[in-house]
Design a protein around this motif. Sequence first.
Motif, short mmCIF file in Angstrom:
data_model
loop_
_atom_site.label_atom_id
_atom_site.label_comp_id
_atom_site.label_asym_id
_atom_site.label_seq_id
_atom_site.Cartn_x
_atom_site.Cartn_y
_atom_site.Cartn_z
N SER A 1 0.81 -1.22 0.00
CA SER A 1 0.00 0.00 0.00
C SER A 1 0.84 1.27 0.00
CB SER A 1 -0.92 0.02 1.22
OG SER A 1 -0.16 0.05 2.42
N LYS A 2 2.16 1.13 0.23
CA LYS A 2 3.11 2.25 0.25
C LYS A 2 2.89 3.21 1.41
CE LYS A 2 4.95 0.65 -3.46
NZ LYS A 2 6.22 -0.12 -3.36
N LYS A 3 1.95 2.87 2.27
CA LYS A 3 1.67 3.72 3.43
C LYS A 3 1.13 2.83 4.54
CE LYS A 3 -0.30 8.25 4.52
NZ LYS A 3 -1.08 9.40 3.97
N CYS A 4 1.56 3.13 5.76
CA CYS A 4 1.05 2.37 6.91
C CYS A 4 0.24 3.28 7.80
CB CYS A 4 2.21 1.77 7.71
SG CYS A 4 1.66 0.78 9.13
N TYR A 5 -0.94 2.81 8.19
CA TYR A 5 -1.77 3.53 9.15
C TYR A 5 -1.65 2.85 10.50
CZ TYR A 5 -3.78 6.14 5.32
OH TYR A 5 -3.94 6.97 4.23
N VAL A 6 -1.41 3.66 11.51
CA VAL A 6 -1.23 3.18 12.88
C VAL A 6 -2.31 3.78 13.75
CG1 VAL A 6 0.31 3.17 14.88
CG2 VAL A 6 1.27 2.94 12.57
N TYR A 7 -2.98 2.93 14.50
CA TYR A 7 -4.06 3.38 15.38
C TYR A 7 -3.65 3.13 16.83
CZ TYR A 7 -6.46 3.00 10.92
OH TYR A 7 -6.81 3.12 9.59
N LEU A 8 -3.49 4.21 17.58
CA LEU A 8 -3.18 4.10 19.00
C LEU A 8 -4.50 4.03 19.77
CD1 LEU A 8 -0.37 6.79 19.48
CD2 LEU A 8 -0.11 4.37 18.89
N VAL A 9 -4.79 2.88 20.34
CA VAL A 9 -6.03 2.68 21.09
C VAL A 9 -5.72 2.78 22.58
CG1 VAL A 9 -7.95 1.13 21.58
CG2 VAL A 9 -6.95 1.20 19.27
N PRO A 10 -6.23 3.82 23.26
CA PRO A 10 -5.92 4.00 24.68
C PRO A 10 -6.74 3.06 25.56
CG PRO A 10 -7.38 5.75 23.95
CD PRO A 10 -7.07 4.92 22.73
N VAL A 11 -6.10 2.50 26.55
CA VAL A 11 -6.81 1.61 27.48
C VAL A 11 -6.46 1.98 28.92
CG1 VAL A 11 -6.93 -0.33 25.88
CG2 VAL A 11 -4.95 -0.12 27.39
N VAL A 12 -7.37 1.65 29.81
CA VAL A 12 -7.11 1.72 31.25
C VAL A 12 -6.94 0.28 31.71
CG1 VAL A 12 -7.98 2.42 33.51
CG2 VAL A 12 -8.50 3.81 31.48
N HIS A 13 -5.78 -0.05 32.19
CA HIS A 13 -5.45 -1.44 32.46
C HIS A 13 -6.43 -2.10 33.41
CE1 HIS A 13 -1.94 -0.83 30.12
NE2 HIS A 13 -1.33 -0.06 30.99
N THR A 14 -6.86 -3.28 33.02
CA THR A 14 -7.76 -4.18 33.77
C THR A 14 -9.21 -3.73 33.80
OG1 THR A 14 -7.56 -3.23 36.02
CG2 THR A 14 -5.81 -4.76 35.30
N LYS A 15 -9.58 -2.69 33.06
CA LYS A 15 -10.96 -2.24 33.04
C LYS A 15 -11.76 -2.99 31.96
CE LYS A 15 -10.57 0.96 36.22
NZ LYS A 15 -11.28 0.88 37.51
N GLU A 16 -13.00 -3.34 32.29
CA GLU A 16 -13.85 -4.08 31.36
C GLU A 16 -14.09 -3.29 30.08
OE1 GLU A 16 -15.98 -6.89 29.48
OE2 GLU A 16 -14.84 -7.14 31.35
#
Length: 207
Positions: free
Chosen positions: A25-40
Amino acid sequence: MNVNLHSFPIHENTVTLSCPSSGPSKKCYVYLVPVVHTKEKSRRDVETALYHLRPQSVFLECYLEPKFYSYFHEGCEQGYAFKIAKALEMEIIFGDICDRSLKTCEDRKLDELRLRYGFEKDNDMELRDMAHDMAFYDVRDLIMITRLWDHAKTRSSIVAIVGEDHIYGMRHYWRLMELGSSRVLKEAAKYEEYIRQHQPPTQLNHF
Protein backbone atom coordinates in the motif's frame (compact mmCIF):
# COMPACT_ATOMS: atom_id res chain seq x y z
CA MET A 1 -6.17 1.43 4.71
CA ASN A 2 -7.25 4.65 6.42
CA VAL A 3 -10.53 4.17 8.27
CA ASN A 4 -13.05 6.78 9.32
CA LEU A 5 -13.10 6.03 13.02
CA HIS A 6 -16.41 7.84 13.44
CA SER A 7 -18.03 5.01 11.46
CA PHE A 8 -17.30 2.54 14.27
CA PRO A 9 -17.89 2.59 18.04
CA ILE A 10 -14.12 2.73 18.66
CA HIS A 11 -12.69 4.62 21.65
CA GLU A 12 -13.19 8.32 20.98
CA ASN A 13 -9.57 9.13 21.85
CA THR A 14 -8.05 6.65 19.39
CA VAL A 15 -5.24 8.41 17.50
CA THR A 16 -4.58 7.76 13.81
CA LEU A 17 -0.98 8.11 12.60
CA SER A 18 0.65 7.25 9.29
CA CYS A 19 4.02 6.98 7.60
CA PRO A 20 5.47 5.81 4.26
CA SER A 21 5.85 2.05 4.00
CA SER A 22 7.65 -0.38 1.73
CA GLY A 23 4.55 -2.60 1.84
CA PRO A 24 2.11 -3.01 -1.08
CA SER A 25 0.00 0.00 0.00
CA LYS A 26 3.11 2.25 0.25
CA LYS A 27 1.67 3.72 3.43
CA CYS A 28 1.05 2.37 6.91
CA TYR A 29 -1.77 3.53 9.15
CA VAL A 30 -1.23 3.18 12.88
CA TYR A 31 -4.06 3.38 15.38
CA LEU A 32 -3.18 4.10 19.00
CA VAL A 33 -6.03 2.68 21.09
CA PRO A 34 -5.92 4.00 24.68
CA VAL A 35 -6.81 1.61 27.48
CA VAL A 36 -7.11 1.72 31.25
CA HIS A 37 -5.45 -1.44 32.46
CA THR A 38 -7.76 -4.18 33.77
CA LYS A 39 -10.96 -2.24 33.04
CA GLU A 40 -13.85 -4.08 31.36
CA LYS A 41 -14.50 -1.14 29.01
CA SER A 42 -10.94 -1.41 27.75
CA ARG A 43 -11.53 -5.04 26.84
CA ARG A 44 -14.56 -3.96 24.80
CA ASP A 45 -12.54 -1.18 23.15
CA VAL A 46 -9.85 -3.70 22.21
CA GLU A 47 -12.38 -6.11 20.76
CA THR A 48 -14.11 -3.39 18.73
CA ALA A 49 -10.86 -1.99 17.37
CA LEU A 50 -9.43 -5.33 16.27
CA TYR A 51 -12.61 -6.71 14.71
CA HIS A 52 -13.49 -3.48 12.89
CA LEU A 53 -10.04 -2.30 11.82
CA ARG A 54 -8.63 -5.78 11.04
CA PRO A 55 -5.00 -4.62 11.10
CA GLN A 56 -2.08 -6.51 9.69
CA SER A 57 -0.31 -6.30 13.06
CA VAL A 58 -1.17 -5.73 16.72
CA PHE A 59 1.33 -3.86 18.90
CA LEU A 60 1.09 -4.58 22.64
CA GLU A 61 2.37 -2.55 25.56
CA CYS A 62 4.21 -5.43 27.12
CA TYR A 63 7.37 -7.45 26.98
CA LEU A 64 7.05 -11.20 26.69
CA GLU A 65 9.28 -13.83 28.16
CA PRO A 66 8.26 -17.52 28.00
CA LYS A 67 7.45 -17.67 31.71
CA PHE A 68 4.86 -14.92 31.21
CA TYR A 69 2.83 -16.74 28.54
CA SER A 70 -0.06 -17.53 30.86
CA TYR A 71 -0.41 -13.84 31.73
CA PHE A 72 -1.71 -13.09 28.26
CA HIS A 73 -4.64 -15.45 28.63
CA GLU A 74 -6.07 -14.29 31.94
CA GLY A 75 -8.27 -11.28 31.26
CA CYS A 76 -6.29 -8.05 31.13
CA GLU A 77 -6.83 -6.00 27.98
CA GLN A 78 -3.34 -6.85 26.69
CA GLY A 79 -4.04 -10.54 27.14
CA TYR A 80 -7.44 -10.12 25.52
CA ALA A 81 -5.86 -8.39 22.52
CA PHE A 82 -3.32 -11.20 22.32
CA LYS A 83 -6.06 -13.83 22.19
CA ILE A 84 -8.09 -11.99 19.55
CA ALA A 85 -5.04 -11.32 17.40
CA LYS A 86 -4.09 -14.98 17.56
CA ALA A 87 -7.62 -16.04 16.61
CA LEU A 88 -7.65 -13.63 13.66
CA GLU A 89 -4.11 -14.68 12.60
CA MET A 90 -2.66 -11.20 13.01
CA GLU A 91 1.01 -10.58 13.62
CA ILE A 92 1.68 -9.76 17.30
CA ILE A 93 4.43 -7.32 18.26
CA PHE A 94 5.60 -6.99 21.85
CA GLY A 95 6.83 -3.42 21.99
CA ASP A 96 7.52 -2.54 25.62
CA ILE A 97 10.59 -3.11 27.78
CA CYS A 98 10.81 -5.52 30.70
CA ASP A 99 11.22 -4.51 34.34
CA ARG A 100 14.97 -5.14 34.22
CA SER A 101 15.33 -2.81 31.27
CA LEU A 102 13.11 -0.21 32.93
CA LYS A 103 15.40 -0.21 35.97
CA THR A 104 18.40 0.15 33.67
CA CYS A 105 16.80 3.20 32.00
CA GLU A 106 15.92 4.62 35.41
CA ASP A 107 19.54 4.34 36.54
CA ARG A 108 20.72 6.00 33.34
CA LYS A 109 18.23 8.83 33.76
CA LEU A 110 19.28 9.26 37.40
CA ASP A 111 22.94 9.61 36.38
CA GLU A 112 21.94 12.23 33.80
CA LEU A 113 19.96 14.22 36.36
CA ARG A 114 22.76 14.04 38.93
CA LEU A 115 25.22 15.33 36.37
CA ARG A 116 22.89 18.11 35.23
CA TYR A 117 21.92 19.37 38.69
CA GLY A 118 25.01 18.47 40.72
CA PHE A 119 23.32 16.22 43.29
CA GLU A 120 25.37 13.92 45.47
CA LYS A 121 24.52 10.22 45.49
CA ASP A 122 23.63 10.21 49.19
CA ASN A 123 21.13 13.06 48.91
CA ASP A 124 18.90 12.46 45.91
CA MET A 125 15.74 10.59 46.96
CA GLU A 126 13.56 13.15 45.22
CA LEU A 127 15.79 12.99 42.15
CA ARG A 128 15.48 9.19 42.15
CA ASP A 129 11.68 9.49 42.22
CA MET A 130 11.90 11.90 39.31
CA ALA A 131 14.14 9.53 37.37
CA HIS A 132 11.70 6.68 37.98
CA ASP A 133 8.75 8.70 36.64
CA MET A 134 10.74 9.87 33.62
CA ALA A 135 11.80 6.31 32.79
CA PHE A 136 8.35 4.85 33.41
CA TYR A 137 6.58 7.31 31.12
CA ASP A 138 8.85 9.38 28.88
CA VAL A 139 11.55 6.81 28.13
CA ARG A 140 9.02 4.03 27.58
CA ASP A 141 6.98 6.34 25.30
CA LEU A 142 10.15 7.04 23.34
CA ILE A 143 11.18 3.40 23.00
CA MET A 144 7.71 2.09 22.18
CA ILE A 145 6.97 4.72 19.53
CA THR A 146 10.31 4.32 17.75
CA ARG A 147 9.85 0.55 17.72
CA LEU A 148 6.34 1.11 16.36
CA TRP A 149 7.72 3.51 13.74
CA ASP A 150 10.28 0.92 12.66
CA HIS A 151 7.62 -1.79 12.25
CA ALA A 152 5.27 0.57 10.42
CA LYS A 153 7.85 1.18 7.68
CA THR A 154 7.23 -2.34 6.32
CA ARG A 155 3.54 -2.88 7.11
CA SER A 156 0.16 -1.57 5.98
CA SER A 157 -1.77 -1.22 9.25
CA ILE A 158 -1.07 -1.61 12.95
CA VAL A 159 -3.33 -1.30 15.98
CA ALA A 160 -1.35 -0.40 19.11
CA ILE A 161 -2.98 -1.19 22.46
CA VAL A 162 -1.35 1.15 24.99
CA GLY A 163 -2.22 2.71 28.33
CA GLU A 164 -3.99 6.03 28.00
CA ASP A 165 -1.16 7.80 29.88
CA HIS A 166 1.20 6.97 27.00
CA ILE A 167 -0.94 8.35 24.16
CA TYR A 168 0.15 11.99 24.33
CA GLY A 169 3.87 11.26 24.58
CA MET A 170 3.85 8.65 21.83
CA ARG A 171 1.87 10.90 19.49
CA HIS A 172 4.25 13.79 20.25
CA TYR A 173 7.34 11.75 19.33
CA TRP A 174 5.66 10.41 16.18
CA ARG A 175 4.87 13.95 15.00
CA LEU A 176 8.49 14.94 15.53
CA MET A 177 9.68 12.00 13.44
CA GLU A 178 7.14 12.92 10.75
CA LEU A 179 8.70 16.39 10.65
CA GLY A 180 12.09 14.81 10.06
CA SER A 181 13.59 15.07 13.53
CA SER A 182 16.52 12.69 13.88
CA ARG A 183 16.94 13.49 17.55
CA VAL A 184 14.05 11.22 18.57
CA LEU A 185 15.56 8.18 16.86
CA LYS A 186 19.03 8.98 18.19
CA GLU A 187 17.75 9.33 21.75
CA ALA A 188 15.85 6.04 21.50
CA ALA A 189 18.88 4.31 19.99
CA LYS A 190 20.95 5.50 22.95
CA TYR A 191 18.59 3.85 25.42
CA GLU A 192 18.26 0.69 23.31
CA GLU A 193 22.04 0.34 23.25
CA TYR A 194 22.29 0.98 26.99
CA ILE A 195 19.71 -1.76 27.58
CA ARG A 196 21.62 -4.19 25.34
CA GLN A 197 24.83 -3.50 27.22
CA HIS A 198 23.34 -4.07 30.67
CA GLN A 199 20.68 -6.73 30.17
CA PRO A 200 20.47 -10.30 28.88
CA PRO A 201 19.52 -10.55 25.19
CA THR A 202 15.85 -10.11 24.38
CA GLN A 203 14.24 -13.53 24.28
CA LEU A 204 11.19 -12.63 22.22
CA ASN A 205 9.90 -9.52 20.47
CA HIS A 206 7.34 -11.30 18.30
CA PHE A 207 5.08 -14.28 18.65
